[in-house]
Structures are given as C-alpha cells and as structure tokens.
Design a protein around this motif. Structure first.
Motif, mmCIF file in Angstrom:
data_model
loop_
_atom_site.group_PDB
_atom_site.id
_atom_site.type_symbol
_atom_site.label_atom_id
_atom_site.label_comp_id
_atom_site.label_asym_id
_atom_site.label_seq_id
_atom_site.Cartn_x
_atom_site.Cartn_y
_atom_site.Cartn_z
ATOM 1 N N PHE A 189 0.858 -1.188 0.000
ATOM 2 C CA PHE A 189 0.000 0.000 0.000
ATOM 3 C C PHE A 189 0.896 1.240 0.000
ATOM 4 C CE2 PHE A 189 -3.526 -2.407 2.535
ATOM 5 C CZ PHE A 189 -3.843 -3.131 1.388
ATOM 6 N N ASP A 190 0.247 2.398 -0.202
ATOM 7 C CA ASP A 190 1.002 3.653 -0.228
ATOM 8 C C ASP A 190 1.640 3.945 1.115
ATOM 9 O OD1 ASP A 190 0.343 4.151 -2.799
ATOM 10 O OD2 ASP A 190 -1.345 5.499 -2.333
ATOM 11 N N PHE A 191 2.547 4.906 1.115
ATOM 12 C CA PHE A 191 3.152 5.428 2.333
ATOM 13 C C PHE A 191 2.523 6.796 2.616
ATOM 14 C CE2 PHE A 191 6.311 8.123 4.369
ATOM 15 C CZ PHE A 191 6.661 7.360 5.450
ATOM 16 N N PRO A 192 2.182 7.185 3.811
ATOM 17 C CA PRO A 192 2.316 6.415 5.047
ATOM 18 C C PRO A 192 1.233 5.348 5.193
ATOM 19 C CG PRO A 192 1.368 8.583 5.485
ATOM 20 C CD PRO A 192 1.680 8.549 4.026
ATOM 21 N N GLY A 193 1.639 4.244 5.838
ATOM 22 C CA GLY A 193 0.839 3.033 5.819
ATOM 23 C C GLY A 193 -0.478 3.078 6.582
ATOM 24 N N GLY A 194 -0.488 3.733 7.739
ATOM 25 C CA GLY A 194 -1.691 3.717 8.585
ATOM 26 C C GLY A 194 -2.927 4.204 7.843
ATOM 27 N N PRO A 195 -2.895 5.464 7.362
ATOM 28 C CA PRO A 195 -4.070 5.975 6.641
ATOM 29 C C PRO A 195 -4.362 5.194 5.362
ATOM 30 C CG PRO A 195 -2.456 7.733 7.044
ATOM 31 C CD PRO A 195 -1.866 6.482 7.579
ATOM 32 N N ALA A 196 -3.299 4.706 4.681
ATOM 33 C CA ALA A 196 -3.505 3.945 3.438
ATOM 34 C C ALA A 196 -4.237 2.643 3.736
ATOM 35 C CB ALA A 196 -2.154 3.653 2.776
ATOM 36 N N LEU A 197 -3.827 1.975 4.816
ATOM 37 C CA LEU A 197 -4.473 0.701 5.166
ATOM 38 C C LEU A 197 -5.941 0.941 5.529
ATOM 39 C CD1 LEU A 197 -2.894 -2.207 7.092
ATOM 40 C CD2 LEU A 197 -5.248 -1.572 7.580
ATOM 41 N N GLU A 198 -6.200 2.016 6.223
ATOM 42 C CA GLU A 198 -7.601 2.305 6.587
ATOM 43 C C GLU A 198 -8.459 2.462 5.332
ATOM 44 O OE1 GLU A 198 -8.396 5.915 8.812
ATOM 45 O OE2 GLU A 198 -10.462 5.288 9.137
ATOM 46 N N LYS A 199 -7.939 3.182 4.334
ATOM 47 C CA LYS A 199 -8.710 3.398 3.091
ATOM 48 C C LYS A 199 -8.998 2.080 2.396
ATOM 49 C CE LYS A 199 -7.304 7.990 1.654
ATOM 50 N NZ LYS A 199 -5.874 8.266 1.515
ATOM 51 N N LYS A 200 -7.996 1.185 2.360
ATOM 52 C CA LYS A 200 -8.170 -0.105 1.690
ATOM 53 C C LYS A 200 -9.150 -0.983 2.472
ATOM 54 C CE LYS A 200 -4.928 0.252 -1.572
ATOM 55 N NZ LYS A 200 -5.181 0.172 -3.012
ATOM 56 N N LEU B 225 -7.178 -6.547 0.306
ATOM 57 C CA LEU B 225 -8.194 -5.734 0.992
ATOM 58 C C LEU B 225 -8.758 -6.489 2.193
ATOM 59 C CD1 LEU B 225 -10.203 -4.331 -2.091
ATOM 60 C CD2 LEU B 225 -8.328 -3.249 -0.851
ATOM 61 N N ASP B 226 -8.967 -7.790 2.026
ATOM 62 C CA ASP B 226 -9.539 -8.596 3.116
ATOM 63 C C ASP B 226 -8.556 -8.722 4.285
ATOM 64 O OD1 ASP B 226 -11.755 -8.860 1.553
ATOM 65 O OD2 ASP B 226 -11.341 -10.923 0.908
ATOM 66 N N ILE B 227 -7.271 -8.856 3.960
ATOM 67 C CA ILE B 227 -6.270 -8.928 5.042
ATOM 68 C C ILE B 227 -6.258 -7.597 5.801
ATOM 69 C CG2 ILE B 227 -3.768 -9.019 5.513
ATOM 70 C CD1 ILE B 227 -3.551 -11.209 3.369
ATOM 71 N N ALA B 228 -6.282 -6.497 5.051
ATOM 72 C CA ALA B 228 -6.283 -5.170 5.697
ATOM 73 C C ALA B 228 -7.499 -5.023 6.610
ATOM 74 C CB ALA B 228 -6.279 -4.068 4.632
ATOM 75 N N ALA B 229 -8.666 -5.400 6.089
ATOM 76 C CA ALA B 229 -9.895 -5.248 6.875
ATOM 77 C C ALA B 229 -9.881 -6.168 8.098
ATOM 78 C CB ALA B 229 -11.109 -5.548 6.000
ATOM 79 N N SER B 230 -9.410 -7.395 7.924
ATOM 80 C CA SER B 230 -9.391 -8.349 9.045
ATOM 81 C C SER B 230 -8.397 -7.898 10.111
ATOM 82 C CB SER B 230 -9.008 -9.756 8.559
ATOM 83 O OG SER B 230 -9.921 -10.190 7.582
ATOM 84 N N PHE B 231 -7.258 -7.365 9.668
ATOM 85 C CA PHE B 231 -6.261 -6.862 10.625
ATOM 86 C C PHE B 231 -6.840 -5.677 11.419
ATOM 87 C CE2 PHE B 231 -3.277 -3.280 11.094
ATOM 88 C CZ PHE B 231 -2.552 -3.748 12.185
ATOM 89 N N GLN B 232 -7.412 -4.714 10.695
ATOM 90 C CA GLN B 232 -7.955 -3.524 11.373
ATOM 91 C C GLN B 232 -9.082 -3.906 12.346
ATOM 92 O OE1 GLN B 232 -8.637 0.639 9.484
ATOM 93 N NE2 GLN B 232 -10.585 -0.410 9.313
ATOM 94 N N PHE B 233 -9.903 -4.867 11.903
ATOM 95 C CA PHE B 233 -10.991 -5.368 12.750
ATOM 96 C C PHE B 233 -10.418 -5.960 14.051
ATOM 97 C CE2 PHE B 233 -13.724 -8.934 14.041
ATOM 98 C CZ PHE B 233 -14.936 -8.267 14.218
ATOM 99 N N THR B 234 -9.333 -6.729 13.907
ATOM 100 C CA THR B 234 -8.701 -7.356 15.082
ATOM 101 C C THR B 234 -8.166 -6.292 16.032
ATOM 102 O OG1 THR B 234 -8.085 -9.203 13.665
ATOM 103 C CG2 THR B 234 -6.962 -9.068 15.788
ATOM 104 N N VAL B 235 -7.530 -5.245 15.475
ATOM 105 C CA VAL B 235 -7.019 -4.164 16.337
ATOM 106 C C VAL B 235 -8.191 -3.526 17.091
ATOM 107 C CG1 VAL B 235 -5.804 -1.940 16.410
ATOM 108 C CG2 VAL B 235 -5.009 -3.739 14.864
ATOM 109 N N GLY B 236 -9.310 -3.351 16.414
ATOM 110 C CA GLY B 236 -10.499 -2.791 17.065
ATOM 111 C C GLY B 236 -10.948 -3.663 18.224
ATOM 112 N N GLU B 237 -10.969 -4.964 18.002
ATOM 113 C CA GLU B 237 -11.384 -5.885 19.070
ATOM 114 C C GLU B 237 -10.407 -5.820 20.249
ATOM 115 O OE1 GLU B 237 -12.321 -9.832 17.414
ATOM 116 O OE2 GLU B 237 -14.348 -9.050 17.773
ATOM 117 N N ILE B 238 -9.121 -5.742 19.926
ATOM 118 C CA ILE B 238 -8.100 -5.650 20.990
ATOM 119 C C ILE B 238 -8.308 -4.354 21.781
ATOM 120 C CG2 ILE B 238 -5.617 -5.335 21.426
ATOM 121 C CD1 ILE B 238 -5.106 -7.196 18.978
ATOM 122 N N PHE B 239 -8.483 -3.250 21.073
ATOM 123 C CA PHE B 239 -8.662 -1.963 21.767
ATOM 124 C C PHE B 239 -9.890 -2.005 22.695
ATOM 125 C CE2 PHE B 239 -6.265 1.378 18.954
ATOM 126 C CZ PHE B 239 -5.069 0.766 19.280
ATOM 127 N N ALA B 240 -10.979 -2.572 22.189
ATOM 128 C CA ALA B 240 -12.215 -2.591 22.976
ATOM 129 C C ALA B 240 -12.030 -3.439 24.233
ATOM 130 C CB ALA B 240 -13.360 -3.131 22.131
#
Ligand code: KG4
Ligand code: ZN
Length: 345
Positions: free
Chosen positions: A177-188, A235-250
């Motif tokens: 994905f593009d740099f910087p990675g955080g915002p790019a991953l969120e978009k994907k 896209l699915d890996i990005a979404a699954s990873f972000q979802f997992t971080v959300g679960e961890i944060f909660a």
C-alpha cells in the motif's frame, strides 16, 4: 497569553501559535508539513533524511505560521518546543530554533514532552476535565494512562513490543500500500471483508491492559506469505487486521477501566492511530454501551502537530511549572510518568 510552539520529533514539521485567555482557547495558526515525499521510496521514516527535511522546511513554516496568526513576534509570551521523545536529529532542529527565539526575544522557553502534548490535546479541543482514561496510540507508543490532574499520569498498561501505528505501517508495507501506511491501510480496509481472516489477539487472557502487536504482525505476515495476494485478498487482510485491532482496543479498554483508581467517566483517544475512523467507531460504541463519554480530538490534532505542544506549555504555565533552562538537553526517550509531580504517587 500567546504561545509559539514547534514540533519536529518525527516526520512532520509543525509550527503553531496558540492563544489562551480566561474564557477562550484558540489555535491562531497551525502549519504542518508532512515529509511523505522524502520517505516514500524507503517505505518508512529515515531519521537522517527527516532531520535534514526539518532543517530545510522549518524557516518557511515559521514565517507562514507567524503570518497566519496575525500576532507580532514581540507579543508572544513564551516559546514551546518538543524536547523528546522522538528522532533526536529532528528534535534538535526544533529545539535550536526555539532556543534561538527564546534568546533573541527574551521569552521563556518550555521544553515539552511529546507524549504530554498528545495526552492533553483533548483539553484543548474539547475542554475535557480531569480525570479521564487516555488511550494514547501512535507510531511509537501504545498505552493506557489514567490522567488524574496536571502531571498526574498513572500508567495502567502499555505495549510490550511494537506500537499499534508501527504495526499498521509494517502491514501496509507488506501489502504494497502507499506510504504512510496507517491511513492507506484504513482506506483499503473499507473495501475488504473483516471476517475473512481470523488473526490472534495476543495477551487476550491476561488481566492487565497491556498490548503486544508483534505476534499479530507476524501472523498477518505469515498469512501474506501463505496466500496468493490478489487485490481482494489484500483488501480482506487489511480489513481483518484492522478489525482485530479494534477488538483488541475494545477488550483492553474494559480491562483498563477496571484498573483505574477513580471512577472515570471519559475515554480520550489520542495519537496518530486515533485518526482511524473504524477504531473511533468501535470505542464510541463501547463507551455508549458502558455509559461513558468518548472523546476524539479532530484529525489534524491527533497526528503530530505543534498546537498540542503549545497547549501543553499553556497548562504548564497555568500550573506554575518553571520554564526550561536555556541549556536543557533534548531526550530521545522520555516516559510520560517521568513528568509526574513529586506529590503524586
Ligand atoms: O502521533 P503520530 O502522528 O506520530 C508519532 O508520535 O508516532 O502517529 C503516527 C502513527 C503512524 O504509525 C501512522 O501510520 C498512524 O499513526 N496513523 C494511522 C492513521 N493515521 C495515522 N493508523 C491507522 N489509521 C489511520 N487513519
Ligand atoms: Zn506523536
């Protein structure tokens, strides 16, 4: 009171003029230049290049921030600057400008801890009262702090290895994905299936609100190596990873609430990762169902910016904290709790 503030601890050169009066706090100017172009080819921040870019950019940004504020330099009451933690070459650039201005204008100088800037941002943007639970999550840190008062920081838990932002950045890089990675991953991630991959949530079964992101990062890396990475899989890996971080944060937020020494009614999310809309949504929902108020500073105050440094100096001045000596040394490492008042245990 008018504060001129400088932030150069990572890859944003930022200068701001912040005003505080009895019934009003205002950001009169905030000029931030990100170094995406300088670091893009390397897929990460290169400290040496960052320091050089700060040196090139700081003077025009200073001129622009002063002009936009409409404040005459002589009316400034104090100079604030990030004095660490951060990439030391960049920090030195900001500190040298701040020291020069302090000497030339005969104004007091406040060397500010970057983490304190993030920790207090919501008091600038939302007037948040103490105490509150803070989830500070950036490229270099991920921690829960019970903020009980001025320089009363009770560390409840933190990452034992990588920071959440670092994990976003590394996974984005692995997925091209593009740099910087955080915002790019969120978009994907918006276009991916968050349930396709089941990633681990390290430290799930311990009572402390600590984090460990290196195991999650490795699990995602192994999945990337194992899978045929077509566009949809990425896209699915990005979404699954972000979802997992959300679960961890909660889940970790609930643990952190249990560790608070006072009954806190507010959760503040701060730092670059707090710009992530999915994670904001998860914590918003969690707070709603537990009768807590969730507070998120605006996006440009979540990522690195000088206004938060100016505000931290205003809080220091209002609490009669002494200014820094002109020969103070910037610190590459500087835990937030080191700022605690001696009376605070
Ligand atoms: O607070 P910050 O600007 O700098 C540090 O003090 O580290 O945080 C930068 C971190 C980077 O890792 C960046 O990728 C991450 O915050 N970040 C995000 C988002 N925007 C920035 N992570 C996830 N989603 C975002 N939208
Ligand atoms: Zn930061």
């Amino acid at each position: 009171m008018y504060i001129l503030a400088i932030e150069t601890s990572c890859d944003e050169t930022s200068i701001s003029v912040v005003q505080d009066s009895p019934n009003n706090k205002r950001i009169l100017s905030l000029v931030t230049r990100s170094q995406v172009k300088e670091h893009q080819a390397y897929g990460g921040v290169v400290p040496e290049l960052a320091a050089r870019a700060h040196l090139t950019n700081i003077e025009p940004i200073f001129a622009q921030a002063i002009a936009q504020s409409g404040v005459d330099l002589n009316t400034i009451d104090a100079i604030a600057v990030t004095a660490g933690p951060g990439l030391i070459g960049g920090v030195l650039v900001g500190v040298m400008l701040a020291k020069s201005l302090s000497i030339a204008l005969s104004k007091p100088l406040y060397g500010i801890n970057h983490l304190e800037g993030h920790a207090l941002t919501a008091r600038l943007s939302h007037n948040v009262a103490y105490p509150y639970l803070l989830l500070l999550t950036s490229g270099g840190h991920c921690m829960f702090v019970e903020v009980l008062g001025f320089r009363q920081y009770k560390l409840l838990g933190q990452t034992l290895d990588d920071a959440a932002g670092e994990c976003f950045d590394k996974i984005a890089k692995l997925l091209d994905f593009d740099f910087p990675g955080g915002p790019a991953l969120e978009k994907k991630a918006v276009h991916g299936n968050p349930n396709r991959f089941n990633f681990p949530k390290p430290l799930e079964h311990t009572p402390q609100p600590n984090f460990s992101f290196s195991g999650l990062k490795t699990a995602v890396k192994l999945e990337i190596e194992r899978s045929t990475i077509d566009d949809q899989t990425a896209l699915d890996i990005a979404a699954s990873f972000q979802f997992t971080v959300g679960e961890i944060f909660a889940e970790r937020t609930l643990k952190a609430l249990k560790c608070c020494s006072h009954k806190v009614q507010r959760l503040v999310m701060a730092g670059g990762v707090a710009a992530n809309q999915h994670l904001r949504g998860v914590l918003q929902q969690l707070c709603k169902s537990h009768g807590l108020e969730a507070i998120f500073p605006p996006m440009d105050l979540c990522t690195d910016n000088a206004a938060m440094i100016g505000w931290a100096a205003i809080e220091a001045i209002k609490n009669a904290a002494p200014p820094s000596a002109i020969d103070f040394q910037p610190q590459p490492r500087w835990p937030l709790q080191d700022l605690n008042q001696p009376s605070f245990i």
